[in-house]
Design a protein around this motif. Structure first.
Motif, short mmCIF file in Angstrom:
data_model
loop_
_atom_site.label_atom_id
_atom_site.label_comp_id
_atom_site.label_asym_id
_atom_site.label_seq_id
_atom_site.Cartn_x
_atom_site.Cartn_y
_atom_site.Cartn_z
N ASN A 187 -10.07 66.65 -16.33
CA ASN A 187 -10.45 65.32 -16.00
C ASN A 187 -11.71 65.28 -16.85
O ASN A 187 -12.92 65.22 -16.37
CB ASN A 187 -10.46 65.20 -14.44
CG ASN A 187 -11.22 64.09 -13.88
OD1 ASN A 187 -10.86 62.86 -14.59
ND2 ASN A 187 -11.70 63.82 -12.89
N PRO A 188 -11.50 64.48 -17.76
CA PRO A 188 -12.45 64.25 -18.72
C PRO A 188 -13.75 63.25 -18.46
O PRO A 188 -14.74 63.53 -18.41
CB PRO A 188 -12.07 63.33 -20.07
CG PRO A 188 -10.60 64.10 -20.07
CD PRO A 188 -10.20 64.20 -18.67
N ARG A 189 -13.37 62.47 -17.23
CA ARG A 189 -14.34 61.67 -16.48
C ARG A 189 -15.29 62.39 -15.64
O ARG A 189 -16.45 61.96 -15.24
CB ARG A 189 -13.32 60.47 -15.52
CG ARG A 189 -12.92 59.45 -16.54
CD ARG A 189 -12.34 58.43 -15.46
NE ARG A 189 -11.39 57.49 -16.52
CZ ARG A 189 -10.73 56.64 -15.86
NH1 ARG A 189 -10.33 56.63 -14.46
NH2 ARG A 189 -10.29 55.62 -16.74
N SER A 190 -15.01 63.64 -15.37
CA SER A 190 -15.94 64.42 -14.59
C SER A 190 -17.29 64.96 -15.57
O SER A 190 -18.10 65.67 -14.92
CB SER A 190 -15.16 65.76 -14.04
OG SER A 190 -14.74 66.71 -14.97
N ARG A 191 -17.16 64.93 -16.93
CA ARG A 191 -18.03 65.54 -17.76
C ARG A 191 -19.41 65.27 -17.16
O ARG A 191 -20.32 66.09 -17.44
CB ARG A 191 -17.57 65.44 -19.10
CG ARG A 191 -17.87 63.93 -19.36
CD ARG A 191 -17.36 63.76 -20.91
NE ARG A 191 -17.58 62.19 -21.46
CZ ARG A 191 -16.62 61.56 -20.99
NH1 ARG A 191 -15.52 61.83 -20.57
NH2 ARG A 191 -16.93 60.27 -21.64
N SER A 192 -19.67 64.23 -16.92
CA SER A 192 -21.20 63.72 -16.55
C SER A 192 -21.81 64.02 -15.25
O SER A 192 -22.68 63.71 -15.01
CB SER A 192 -21.39 62.19 -16.88
OG SER A 192 -20.44 61.30 -16.26
N THR A 228 -10.14 63.44 -7.80
CA THR A 228 -11.53 63.60 -7.18
C THR A 228 -12.25 64.64 -7.86
O THR A 228 -11.64 65.89 -8.19
CB THR A 228 -11.26 64.32 -5.62
OG1 THR A 228 -10.57 63.22 -4.95
CG2 THR A 228 -12.58 64.24 -5.16
N VAL A 229 -13.46 64.57 -7.95
CA VAL A 229 -14.35 65.10 -8.99
C VAL A 229 -15.32 66.18 -7.98
O VAL A 229 -15.63 65.94 -6.80
CB VAL A 229 -15.32 64.52 -9.76
CG1 VAL A 229 -16.46 65.33 -10.36
CG2 VAL A 229 -14.95 63.37 -10.83
N ARG A 287 -26.41 68.46 6.19
CA ARG A 287 -26.28 68.42 4.83
C ARG A 287 -25.99 67.30 4.19
O ARG A 287 -25.20 66.42 4.50
CB ARG A 287 -25.08 69.43 4.28
CG ARG A 287 -25.40 71.03 4.73
CD ARG A 287 -26.04 71.97 3.70
NE ARG A 287 -25.89 73.17 4.44
CZ ARG A 287 -24.89 74.22 3.93
NH1 ARG A 287 -24.07 73.66 3.30
NH2 ARG A 287 -25.01 75.21 4.32
N LEU A 288 -26.59 66.92 2.92
CA LEU A 288 -26.49 65.96 1.97
C LEU A 288 -25.70 66.73 0.88
O LEU A 288 -26.17 67.48 0.38
CB LEU A 288 -27.67 65.38 1.64
CG LEU A 288 -28.34 64.21 2.37
CD1 LEU A 288 -29.55 63.82 1.61
CD2 LEU A 288 -27.60 62.89 2.49
N SER A 289 -24.65 65.97 0.50
CA SER A 289 -23.90 66.28 -0.82
C SER A 289 -23.43 65.25 -1.53
O SER A 289 -22.72 64.36 -1.03
CB SER A 289 -22.56 67.07 -0.12
OG SER A 289 -21.94 67.63 -1.25
N ILE A 290 -24.18 65.15 -2.79
CA ILE A 290 -23.95 63.91 -3.32
C ILE A 290 -23.91 64.03 -4.76
O ILE A 290 -24.36 64.97 -5.63
CB ILE A 290 -25.44 63.12 -3.46
CG1 ILE A 290 -26.00 62.94 -1.75
CG2 ILE A 290 -25.42 61.67 -4.11
CD1 ILE A 290 -27.35 62.34 -2.01
N ILE A 291 -22.62 63.48 -5.26
CA ILE A 291 -22.30 63.33 -6.62
C ILE A 291 -22.60 62.15 -7.44
O ILE A 291 -22.63 61.02 -7.09
CB ILE A 291 -20.71 63.61 -6.72
CG1 ILE A 291 -20.27 64.80 -6.09
CG2 ILE A 291 -20.31 63.62 -8.33
CD1 ILE A 291 -18.70 64.68 -5.92
N GLU A 321 -16.43 71.95 -4.41
CA GLU A 321 -17.81 72.10 -4.21
C GLU A 321 -18.46 70.85 -3.36
O GLU A 321 -19.47 71.66 -2.83
CB GLU A 321 -18.41 71.84 -5.68
CG GLU A 321 -17.80 72.92 -6.59
CD GLU A 321 -16.81 72.64 -7.53
OE1 GLU A 321 -16.38 73.31 -8.40
OE2 GLU A 321 -15.72 71.84 -6.96
N ALA A 322 -18.17 69.96 -3.38
CA ALA A 322 -18.91 69.00 -2.45
C ALA A 322 -18.44 69.07 -1.30
O ALA A 322 -19.40 68.89 -0.26
CB ALA A 322 -18.41 67.58 -3.08
N VAL A 323 -17.36 69.51 -0.78
CA VAL A 323 -16.89 69.73 0.65
C VAL A 323 -17.62 71.19 0.83
O VAL A 323 -18.20 70.93 2.00
CB VAL A 323 -15.46 69.96 0.67
CG1 VAL A 323 -14.89 70.36 2.24
CG2 VAL A 323 -14.81 68.63 0.44
#
Length: 317
Positions: free
Chosen positions: A293-298, A11-12, A237-241, A16-18
């Motif tokens: 987790n390299p997939r989180s970079r963007s 999970t990315v 709240r809205l929390s959007i990745i 922070e998102a929570v």
């Protein structure tokens, strides 16, 4: 049944998102992109006993994975988050304290060759998030004309060679060998696209474009943002990745459009209009998270709060 380790999801921006979405521990929350439940489990761990969490996902495999959560405060709905207003009304929920969305495709979807999301694996050219309905990527490429294929690849993949790729797809189809597998599409794009940014596979943009189109992702996002705003209680709240600029731009513009009061020159002495949202922040993954987790970079997280306060008293106004 335990999911294969290679299909598991990291999970990315978990904390922070929570942190961003959790307005009050005893509230009602929506995880509109349940996936494998990383954000949902973290939310449940911080909810009060009287809190409630509703998970939503289009993917039947995600719905099956949700069965592992036995917490009575949790329930799961098989739907797209664009339809959350109607889906929640069906279970008696008309207002919530927070909506969390983790956009895009999940690691289990990418890493399962049978889903057809990735050019790194050989599999059917499917790409549907909900495998029970809709047309696959192969279906689209078999039926659409050259102009439509080029538009999709250009608009959703920001691919400058979209026209050449579309022409090659149609030529192959007319020769009696339509594209049906991921390796076939990857090879076709590699032959067509002669230059590419260092380190990026030539097929990256085309695969992204087809996935977004097949799943109506940007339309889902536009409708989902409107639905979330309708559901949010004051202070909610809205929390959007987001994971690419097409998504993040929409989220940023939506928050901005609902957090700025337009001055009406025709009524200069009228009271200021009420704001719907207040932007609370933008967060990127830490260097530590990107290394792990390299997939989180963007990834980009944006948080906003629902408010009915006039401009003069609104936070950040």
């Amino acid at each position: 049944m335990t999911e294969p380790a290679e299909f598991r999801h990291t999970t990315v921006l978990l904390d922070e998102a929570v942190d961003g979405v959790l307005a009050r521990p005893d509230g009602v929350y929506v995880d509109g992109t349940f996936g494998r439940g990383g954000h949902s489990r973290a939310l449940l761990a911080r909810l009060a006993p009287e809190g409630r969490l509703i998970g939503i996902d289009r993917d039947p495999e995600a719905i099956a994975a949700a069965a592992a959560i036995t917490d009575p405060r949790f329930s799961i709905v098989h739907a797209g988050f664009a339809d959350m207003v109607e889906e929640l009304a069906d279970i008696g929920v008309h207002q919530v304290d927070g909506v969390l969305l983790d956009l895009g495709v999940s690691s289990p979807q990418i890493d399962n060759p049978e889903r057809g999301f990735s050019f790194r694996f050989v599999g059917p050219l499917d790409m549907r998030m909900d495998t029970t309905r809709g047309q696959s990527a192969a279906d689209f490429l078999a039926r659409a004309d050259e102009r439509e294929i080029a538009r999709v690849i250009k608009d959703y993949g920001e691919e400058r060679f979209a026209g050449q790729i579309a022409k090659a797809v149609v030529a192959r189809r007319e020769a009696g060998t339509p594209l049906t597998r991921t390796d076939e599409l990857r090879e076709l794009v590699a032959r067509t696209v002669k230059t590419r940014e260092p380190g990026q596979d030539p097929a990256t943009r085309t695969f992204q474009a087809l996935r977004i189109h097949v799943n109506g992702e940007l339309e889902q996002l536009d409708q989902g943002l409107k639905s979330a705003l309708r559901l949010l209680a004051p202070g909610g709240r809205l929390s959007i990745i987001s994971f690419h600029s097409l998504e993040d731009r929409r989220v940023k513009q939506f928050i901005a459009a609902h957090s700025k009061a337009e001055f009406d020159r025709r009524a200069p002495f009228a009271p200021p209009p009420e704001l719907a949202l207040v932007a609370l922040g933008r967060v990127k993954p830490s260097e530590t998270e990107v290394r792990a987790n390299p997939r989180s970079r963007s990834a980009v997280l944006r948080v906003a709060e629902r408010t009915d306060a006039p401009l003069a008293s609104a936070k950040g106004g």
